[in-house]
Motif scaffolding. Structure first.
Motif, PDB file in Angstrom:
ATOM      1  N   GLY A 233       0.838  -1.198   0.000  1.00 22.66           N
ATOM      2  CA  GLY A 233       0.000   0.000   0.000  1.00 22.66           C
ATOM      3  C   GLY A 233       0.867   1.238   0.000  1.00 22.66           C
ATOM      4  N   ILE A 234       0.234   2.390  -0.056  1.00 22.91           N
ATOM      5  CA  ILE A 234       0.963   3.656  -0.044  1.00 22.91           C
ATOM      6  C   ILE A 234       1.621   3.839   1.317  1.00 22.91           C
ATOM      7  N   HIS A 235       2.867   4.292   1.302  1.00 24.50           N
ATOM      8  CA  HIS A 235       3.587   4.515   2.550  1.00 24.50           C
ATOM      9  C   HIS A 235       3.583   6.006   2.893  1.00 24.50           C
ATOM     10  N   ASP A 236       3.016   6.313   4.059  1.00 21.58           N
ATOM     11  CA  ASP A 236       2.949   7.688   4.539  1.00 21.58           C
ATOM     12  C   ASP A 236       2.960   7.666   6.058  1.00 21.58           C
ATOM     13  N   ALA A 237       2.542   8.778   6.691  1.00 17.54           N
ATOM     14  CA  ALA A 237       2.584   8.863   8.152  1.00 17.54           C
ATOM     15  C   ALA A 237       1.665   7.832   8.810  1.00 17.54           C
ATOM     16  N   LYS A 238       0.639   7.364   8.093  1.00 16.72           N
ATOM     17  CA  LYS A 238      -0.272   6.376   8.652  1.00 16.72           C
ATOM     18  C   LYS A 238       0.181   4.947   8.352  1.00 16.72           C
ATOM     19  N   ASN A 239       1.132   4.819   7.459  1.00 16.99           N
ATOM     20  CA  ASN A 239       1.641   3.495   7.102  1.00 16.99           C
ATOM     21  C   ASN A 239       3.125   3.615   6.739  1.00 16.99           C
ATOM     22  N   PRO A 240       3.995   3.831   7.753  1.00 17.44           N
ATOM     23  CA  PRO A 240       5.427   4.024   7.482  1.00 17.44           C
ATOM     24  C   PRO A 240       6.051   2.814   6.796  1.00 17.44           C
ATOM     25  N   TYR A 241       7.120   3.092   6.075  1.00 17.02           N
ATOM     26  CA  TYR A 241       7.824   2.041   5.334  1.00 17.02           C
ATOM     27  C   TYR A 241       9.044   1.561   6.118  1.00 17.02           C
ATOM     28  N   PRO A 242       9.186   0.250   6.326  1.00 17.49           N
ATOM     29  CA  PRO A 242      10.389  -0.266   7.004  1.00 17.49           C
ATOM     30  C   PRO A 242      11.581  -0.231   6.044  1.00 17.49           C
ATOM     31  N   ALA A 243      12.359   0.847   6.116  1.00 16.47           N
ATOM     32  CA  ALA A 243      13.450   1.071   5.172  1.00 16.47           C
ATOM     33  C   ALA A 243      14.727   0.388   5.632  1.00 16.47           C
ATOM     34  N   PRO A 244      15.338  -0.422   4.785  1.00 14.66           N
ATOM     35  CA  PRO A 244      16.616  -1.058   5.148  1.00 14.66           C
ATOM     36  C   PRO A 244      17.731  -0.023   5.283  1.00 14.66           C
ATOM     37  N   VAL A 245      18.590  -0.223   6.278  1.00 18.99           N
ATOM     38  CA  VAL A 245      19.761   0.634   6.460  1.00 18.99           C
ATOM     39  C   VAL A 245      20.856   0.102   5.544  1.00 18.99           C
ATOM     40  N   SER A 246      21.190   0.872   4.510  1.00 20.52           N
ATOM     41  CA  SER A 246      22.213   0.415   3.560  1.00 20.52           C
ATOM     42  C   SER A 246      23.609   0.888   3.952  1.00 20.52           C
ATOM     43  N   VAL A 247      23.688   2.064   4.590  1.00 17.73           N
ATOM     44  CA  VAL A 247      24.968   2.603   5.058  1.00 17.73           C
ATOM     45  C   VAL A 247      24.746   3.263   6.407  1.00 17.73           C
ATOM     46  N   ALA A 248      25.661   3.065   7.347  1.00 20.62           N
ATOM     47  CA  ALA A 248      25.603   3.739   8.650  1.00 20.62           C
ATOM     48  C   ALA A 248      27.032   3.996   9.092  1.00 20.62           C
ATOM     49  N   ARG A 249      27.368   5.274   9.268  1.00 17.80           N
ATOM     50  CA  ARG A 249      28.748   5.584   9.652  1.00 17.80           C
ATOM     51  C   ARG A 249      28.807   6.799  10.562  1.00 17.80           C
ATOM     52  N   GLU A 250      29.907   6.910  11.269  1.00 12.50           N
ATOM     53  CA  GLU A 250      30.156   8.032  12.170  1.00 12.50           C
ATOM     54  C   GLU A 250      30.743   9.183  11.366  1.00 12.50           C
ATOM     55  N   LEU A 251      30.251  10.416  11.640  1.00 16.64           N
ATOM     56  CA  LEU A 251      30.725  11.594  10.916  1.00 16.64           C
ATOM     57  C   LEU A 251      31.761  12.398  11.692  1.00 16.64           C
ATOM     58  N   PHE A 252      31.718  12.341  13.017  1.00 20.97           N
ATOM     59  CA  PHE A 252      32.702  13.092  13.799  1.00 20.97           C
ATOM     60  C   PHE A 252      34.054  12.382  13.759  1.00 20.97           C
ATOM     61  N   GLN A 253      35.092  13.177  13.658  1.00 18.08           N
ATOM     62  CA  GLN A 253      36.442  12.608  13.685  1.00 18.08           C
ATOM     63  C   GLN A 253      36.869  12.266  15.111  1.00 18.08           C
ATOM     64  N   ASP A 254      36.295  12.971  16.089  1.00 22.82           N
ATOM     65  CA  ASP A 254      36.589  12.736  17.506  1.00 22.82           C
ATOM     66  C   ASP A 254      35.281  12.368  18.196  1.00 22.82           C
ATOM     67  N   THR A 255      35.171  11.139  18.698  1.00 20.15           N
ATOM     68  CA  THR A 255      33.912  10.663  19.285  1.00 20.15           C
ATOM     69  C   THR A 255      34.014  10.419  20.786  1.00 20.15           C
ATOM     70  N   VAL A 256      34.970  11.067  21.430  1.00 23.61           N
ATOM     71  CA  VAL A 256      35.131  10.869  22.878  1.00 23.61           C
ATOM     72  C   VAL A 256      33.882  11.334  23.625  1.00 23.61           C
ATOM     73  N   ASP A 257      33.372  12.523  23.274  1.00 29.53           N
ATOM     74  CA  ASP A 257      32.229  13.089  23.986  1.00 29.53           C
ATOM     75  C   ASP A 257      30.946  13.111  23.170  1.00 29.53           C
ATOM     76  N   ARG A 258      31.087  13.088  21.837  1.00 29.17           N
ATOM     77  CA  ARG A 258      29.899  13.281  21.010  1.00 29.17           C
ATOM     78  C   ARG A 258      29.910  12.336  19.810  1.00 29.17           C
ATOM     79  N   ASN A 259      28.705  12.126  19.258  1.00 27.90           N
ATOM     80  CA  ASN A 259      28.557  11.327  18.046  1.00 27.90           C
ATOM     81  C   ASN A 259      27.649  12.057  17.064  1.00 27.90           C
TER      82      ASN A 259
END
Length: 731
Positions: free
Chosen positions: A264-290
């Protein structure tokens, strides 16, 4: 002329007759057809069987003395509208019709009976605009040529109440609520009490609580009613079900289609389970933040988006808080019990999530148990306290604003934590049914008191022209320490949506999340989430998914690439501008392919003012910007402010994006005034956005030969009116 034979005359006459018969067949044979009798619908009797857009008829049919309209973009105004309806019922025994204005007509607003009143709970959206569902209502109120049913643009004698929702960091704070109030008064309506204004930058809840008591006092006088005529009635009936079909029980699915796994149509009433294809950290220093970058695949989903749109990500509550509240409500042993929930008055309060379901599912997926515990709900819970001491403490939190601010707000306490605190339990020890005192709060009260868990929205940081089947999210992870008080020490607080995404990143990459040490106890604290989803549907082997939907935005590039573009986006405010630049790169590739290497010669420049702490610590997409510069043949210019590394200002203070803009004031003024350029601001509304607008006023005022206060402000206002200055900001 040759003479015509008699046979020819007869044939000609017959032909003329047949032609006339064909041409005038409707008139000739009309008498033989049954005439259609026009039908009319009486407004007073329309009700549920008449015109569904006639709210006055529905009020009369349901014997409701209040109609409550809400202008809501994210659901908050709707929640307050329902709260007002509940309070009117419990205080005075008056029932209400709670209306989404998009579903009704307003030509008979002047027919609301004299013993009734209209409430308007109106949020201000964007730059002083009505919410999407309130556009027509505002048009009818503000258009002088619009006539109500009595033939005039008048609402004489209509009794009304207004509560506005806004954010003081925005220029047009609560503009829609104020406009509704002004227009109704102008048309002869009579306001009950003072106009309420909630400020989301500080505490919408506190503003509402401070306003409502005085309003209800004025309401009682105006309506001729007395408090105490209502009763403490529940909104829902919760029942436990023993015989169930397991496949029909919702365990976190957000729609019927998700439960049955049908397309069916995917919207706020029927969200789509989207696969995570890429996930990475953007900060060069992750001691305190991510800061996480996540790419969500939309291939085959039918979902489309444009640069500048928002993606709604549906998180779950942290497992620690789910377990805490299950124990505090005495439901640990019944957490998987299947329950059904019915609304006792669907017009007043709809069941906010799908049923049948389970106790644990409601707390994990459907209601926002991770939000601050509201002061009003604590008063409701007090009567179900396990001890007189716990009841007294809850009542104190409910009535003593300073105590509430110090303990609950300063300590960032959730509902489960407040229940534990009042009962004398240790908040910093993992909750179990043995160390957590159980309260006898009926579950229908929990559902009525705690709002629905909402999606978290992020500016999409990609362009569909380069990434047609992928939506990119750039999210800084929220984590801070609470303020210690005499009851609770310092503890780590985690933002729900961002830590959910961080958790998803760890899982998608097979990484082990680092432990966070609590300063007070030394215990390791690590929020975990049910990222595998109901029935494991959000995990397929090593691929994780998360439910999403796209929300459209007007935050768009000009269609003509010859127009100069100025973008200001420090921190994660750069997210949509990465999408903007990608959009231009895709257009440039096509243009060069079609028209040769000089195709971009007459394009306007696209300039980005970006800021972060250090070039070696949190410079987002550092490796990408040089590539974009190369592809755009000098048309992409980037100015960077690194606030915690030199060069600093002469007085030693830090340099921010507004300082860079001032340094480039001549180029900025030329692009805006002579190049008819467009300006975009994304990021923090409270400080950055205001500082940027101030410096733009100075630049434009000076360029116009005047001052920032007069000429500069006027030019900025003109840019907004012409949609050449657009903001995507948050507090």
């Amino acid at each position: 002329m040759a003479s015509t034979s008699s046979s020819d005359v007869i044939i000609l006459a017959l032909g003329v007759a047949l032609a006339a018969l064909y041409l005038f067949r409707d008139q000739i044979f009309a008498a033989s057809k049954p005439k259609a009798v026009p039908t009319t619908t009486s407004r007073s009797n329309a009700g549920d069987d008449g015109n569904p857009r006639d709210f006055v008829a529905k009020m009369k049919a349901g014997k409701k003395r209040l109609v409550i309209f809400y202008g809501s973009q994210t659901g908050t105004a709707e929640e307050y509208a329902i709260r007002l309806a509940k309070e009117a019922k419990s205080k005075f025994g008056l029932t209400s019709l709670v209306c989404d204005p998009e579903e009704y007509d307003f030509d008979n607003l002047d027919e609301i009976p004299e013993d009734c009143a209209a409430f308007f709970v109106m949020a201000t959206y964007g730059e002083g605009e009505p919410t999407d569902n309130a556009v027509q209502l505002m048009s009818n109120l503000t258009d002088e040529s619009f006539e109500f049913s009595k033939g005039a643009h008048r609402l004489d004698g209509l009794k009304y109440v207004v509560f506005g929702l806004g954010n003081r960091t925005y220029e047009h704070y609560n503009l829609i609520g104020r406009q509704v109030d002004a227009k109704l008064t102008e048309m002869g309506a009579i306001r009950i009490g003072e106009r309420g204004e909630g400020d989301d930058d500080k505490s919408m809840e506190e503003d509402y609580l401070e306003w409502k008591d005085g309003m209800w006092d004025a309401f009682a006088t105006a309506m001729g009613v007395e408090e105490g005529q209502g009763g403490d009635t529940a909104d829902f009936a919760v029942s436990e079900i023993e015989k169930v079909v397991p496949e029909k029980v919702y365990l976190g699915e957000l729609s019927a289609r998700a439960l049955t796994r049908t397309k069916g149509i995917h919207d706020a009433k029927n969200p789509y389970p989207a696969p995570v294809s890429v996930a990475r950290e953007l900060f060069q220093d992750t001691v305190d933040r991510n800061c996480v970058h996540i790419e969500l695949s939309t291939e085959g989903s039918g979902i489309t988006y444009q640069h500048g749109d928002h993606v709604g990500v549906w998180p779950t509550n942290a497992e620690l808080e789910v377990e805490r509240l299950l124990c505090a409500l005495g439901l640990w042993d019944k957490k998987d019990q299947v329950i059904n929930i019915e609304s006792l008055d669907p017009a007043l309060a709809k069941v906010p999530f799908p049923v049948p379901t389970t106790y644990a599912t409601v707390l994990r997926h459907y209601i926002d148990i991770s939000a601050l515990a509201g002061r009003q709900m604590l008063g409701t819970f007090a009567k179900f306290a396990p001890t007189p001491e716990a009841e007294a403490y809850m009542k104190n939190l409910n009535t003593d604003k300073e105590l509430y601010q110090k303990t609950v707000v300063g300590g960032s306490l959730r509902v489960g934590e407040v229940l534990q605190l009042a009962a004398g339990n240790d908040l910093l020890t993992p909750p179990t049914k043995e160390n957590t005192t159980a309260w006898s709060i009926p579950f229908d009260i929990i559902v009525s008191s705690i709002t629905r868990l909402q999606p978290r929205y992020y500016s999409i940081s990609s362009s569909p022209k380069l990434n047609p089947n992928s939506i990119h999210v750039t999210c800084v992870v929220l984590k801070w320490q609470s303020v210690a008080n005499d009851k609770v020490g310092t503890k780590w607080i985690y933002g729900v949506g961002s830590n959910f995404l961080l958790n998803l990143k760890y899982a998608a990459n097979g990484e082990t999340a680092p432990l966070v040490t609590n300063d007070t106890t030394g215990n390791a604290v690590l929020p975990t989430y049910a990222i595998e989803g109901p029935r494991g549907m959000y995990k397929a082997e090593t691929i994780y998914k998360t439910p999403i939907h796209v929300r459209r935005s007007t935050f768009r590039l000009p269609t003509n690439p010859k127009s100069p573009v100025i973008m200001i986006g420090p921190g994660t405010g750069v997210a949509p501008f990465r999408g903007f630049v990608q959009e231009r790169v895709a257009l440039a590739r096509r243009s060069i392919e079609k028209n040769g290497p000089d195709a971009l010669a007459d394009w306007g420049s696209i300039t980005l003012f970006y800021g972060c702490r250090k070039s070696t610590e949190d410079f987002l997409y550092k490796e990408e910007w040089p590539q974009y510069k190369e592809e755009l043949k000098g048309k992409f210019i980037m100015h960077n402010a690194f606030s915690r590394e030199p060069p600093y200002k002469p007085d030693g203070s830090k340099i921010y994006v507004q300082d860079l803009i001032w340094q480039e004031k001549d180029a900025v003024a030329d692009a805006i005034l002579n190049g008819k350029g467009y300006v975009y601001i994304c990021g923090d509304a409270k400080n950055m956005s205001k500082a940027v607008e101030d410096v733009l006023s100075r630049i434009l005022g000076e360029a116009k030969g005047g001052s920032a206060e007069v000429e500069g402000t006027a030019e900025l206002k003109l840019l907004k009116e012409r949609s050449r200055l657009l903001l995507d900001v948050w507090s």
